[in-house]
Design a protein around this motif. Structure first.
Motif, mmCIF file in Angstrom:
data_model
loop_
_atom_site.group_PDB
_atom_site.id
_atom_site.type_symbol
_atom_site.label_atom_id
_atom_site.label_comp_id
_atom_site.label_asym_id
_atom_site.label_seq_id
_atom_site.Cartn_x
_atom_site.Cartn_y
_atom_site.Cartn_z
ATOM 1 N N GLU A 119 0.808 -1.217 0.000
ATOM 2 C CA GLU A 119 0.000 0.000 0.000
ATOM 3 C C GLU A 119 0.842 1.270 0.000
ATOM 4 N N SER A 120 2.110 1.172 -0.340
ATOM 5 C CA SER A 120 2.966 2.361 -0.370
ATOM 6 C C SER A 120 4.206 2.086 -1.206
ATOM 7 N N ILE A 121 4.816 3.161 -1.702
ATOM 8 C CA ILE A 121 6.064 3.088 -2.455
ATOM 9 C C ILE A 121 7.026 4.123 -1.880
ATOM 10 N N TYR A 122 8.232 3.666 -1.530
ATOM 11 C CA TYR A 122 9.262 4.547 -0.991
ATOM 12 C C TYR A 122 10.264 4.880 -2.088
ATOM 13 N N ILE A 123 10.567 6.169 -2.227
ATOM 14 C CA ILE A 123 11.515 6.627 -3.236
ATOM 15 C C ILE A 123 12.751 7.164 -2.531
ATOM 16 N N HIS A 124 13.890 6.510 -2.746
ATOM 17 C CA HIS A 124 15.153 6.904 -2.126
ATOM 18 C C HIS A 124 16.095 7.496 -3.165
ATOM 19 N N ASP A 137 -0.964 7.325 -0.912
ATOM 20 C CA ASP A 137 -2.318 7.353 -1.470
ATOM 21 C C ASP A 137 -2.371 6.580 -2.781
ATOM 22 N N ILE A 138 -2.119 5.266 -2.701
ATOM 23 C CA ILE A 138 -2.158 4.412 -3.893
ATOM 24 C C ILE A 138 -3.060 3.219 -3.614
ATOM 25 N N PRO A 139 -3.673 2.633 -4.650
ATOM 26 C CA PRO A 139 -4.508 1.445 -4.451
ATOM 27 C C PRO A 139 -3.664 0.273 -3.960
ATOM 28 N N SER A 162 -5.539 1.683 -10.090
ATOM 29 C CA SER A 162 -6.899 1.234 -9.773
ATOM 30 C C SER A 162 -6.879 -0.250 -9.429
ATOM 31 N N LEU A 163 -7.819 -0.642 -8.580
ATOM 32 C CA LEU A 163 -7.975 -2.058 -8.230
ATOM 33 C C LEU A 163 -8.858 -2.799 -9.220
#
Length: 410
Positions: A119-124, A137-139, A162-163
């Motif tokens: 439910e999340s993506i981390y950008i490093h 805030d992602i599906p 989208s789901l």
């Protein structure tokens, strides 16, 4: 090249294999096993030459190498919430980070490292592993489906929007802003991938019958290929060739499809003089009077080439890679006249970007002086990246990170 990555009979050699991945320029293969991981070179057609192997971390299910550098990222089932970054030539751990839930996938290029949770993506920032952004805030994304352009001058990110439908969110990893949303398919997504320059994005839905290619960053549809009509399949691998002329798709069936990306002209005067050419022209004209779905199907291109595997029903991955063979003398002379492809990380990162007029924020060896780029201060945290010479050093400062409660919300 295709590699089986599926369940084998208990006790067999393959039963120890848990994951496979190709590096960004398809010159290296990484294999995760119950005992650790191994890295192989793809420079020969006769055999796989092992570059490195490690048994320090057992039960590896994610292993990603940064081009042909010494940087490798590993995730184990023993600690599925922890990402470990290693400098394998020195045998040292650069850093490790823990997250709030299990890590599903990792993508990296010369500038960004992405960690995808459900439910999340981390950008490093890959130079110092500083967390730049967390997309919350992602599906829900239970398979960890995401793609990252290997071109560091744009660092585009794509993930499901989208789901219930095949919507793709295109995100700029440099400016850290959403670019656009692409309505790619009616059904939910199964695979997405960028070409080497980050100018094209290919996608397939869970049905696996149609593969579409879109332009980046405007999201306009460029190509539409039909993999099949009767049988729904699960597309497990979708990859462009490095020159972006071909697109390869593999699934849980025994057939691997290769599509050619070329514009087909509508006018073919040489064919009208033959009976088959005349009938083909009449047939295509008739599609204008058919329902839209049927007409679209008639205009979809089929595979340029196919390959059949000796198994089916198993997950597999594929890549399109140019391997150097013996060849004839004339062929070798011709190859000598062509510019050689950089095989090292430092040589590749110093290569000018294809879009020299780009003004997006990002890392460059000249500090932005030649292209007028706006470089964030943290990009210079540890100096220029150097990973392939005698004095190599990790580009990332030694750190022990924990991302719980340290997120920057989108």
């Amino acid at each position: 090249m295709e590699v089986e990555a599926a369940d084998a009979p208990p006790g067999g050699v393959e039963s120890a294999l848990s994951c496979f991945s190709f590096n960004q320029d398809c010159t290296s293969l990484a294999i995760g096993t119950k005992a650790g991981y191994k890295l192989f070179s793809l420079s020969s057609v006769e055999q796989l030459d092992q570059v490195h192997g490690s048994n320090e971390i057992p039960d590896v299910y994610i292993v990603e190498r940064l081009f042909s550098s010494s940087l490798v990222v590993v995730v184990s089932h023993t600690k599925p919430r922890q990402m470990n970054v290693y400098h394998f030539k020195k045998g040292t751990e650069i850093c490790n980070y823990s997250y709030s839930s299990n890590i599903l996938s990792i993508r990296l290029n010369r500038q960004r490292l992405l960690v995808c949770l459900e439910e999340s993506i981390y950008i490093h920032n890959i130079k110092d592993m500083k967390l730049l952004k967390t997309l919350l805030d992602i599906p829900a994304n239970p398979t960890g489906l995401c793609a990252l352009s290997i071109n560091h001058s744009n660092s585009y990110l794509a993930y499901p929007g989208s789901l219930t439908s095949g919507e793709i969110v295109l995100y700029d990893g440099n400016s850290l802003k959403t670019v656009c949303t692409i309505a790619a398919h009616e059904g939910t997504l199964a695979a997405i991938t960028f070409n080497a320059s980050g100018s094209k994005l290919a996608s397939a839905s869970e049905k696996g019958t149609v593969i579409r290619v879109f332009s980046v960053p405007d999201g306009q549809k460029l190509y539409e290929f039909r993999r099949g009509m009767k049988r729904y399949v699960t597309i497990s691998s979708l990859v462009f060739s490095m020159d972006s002329q071909f697109l390869c798709a593999s699934s849980n069936t025994e057939t691997v499809h290769i599509f050619k990306l070329e514009q087909v002209t509508n006018s073919r005067p040489e064919e009208t003089s033959t009976w088959s050419g005349y009938m083909g022209k009449m047939f295509m004209a008739a599609t204008n009077y058919l329902p839209t779905q049927v007409s679209d199907m008639m205009h979809q291109d089929r595979a340029f080439a196919t390959a059949r595997l000796n198994f089916s029903g198993q997950r597999n991955i594929c890549t399109l890679s140019t391997l150097l063979g013996s060849g004839t003398t004339e062929e070798n002379k011709e190859n000598d006249l062509r510019p050689s492809l950089p095989q090292s990380y430092a040589a590749t990162v110093a290569r000018p970007s294809a879009s020299s007029a780009s003004t997006v924020p990002g890392y460059s060896e000249d500090g932005g002086a030649l292209r007028g780029e706006v470089i964030p201060e943290h990009e210079f945290a540890t100096g220029p990246v150097c990973l392939d010479d005698e004095n190599e050093f990790p580009p990332i400062i030694l750190c022990r990170g924990n991302q719980k409660g340290k997120t920057k919300q989108s």
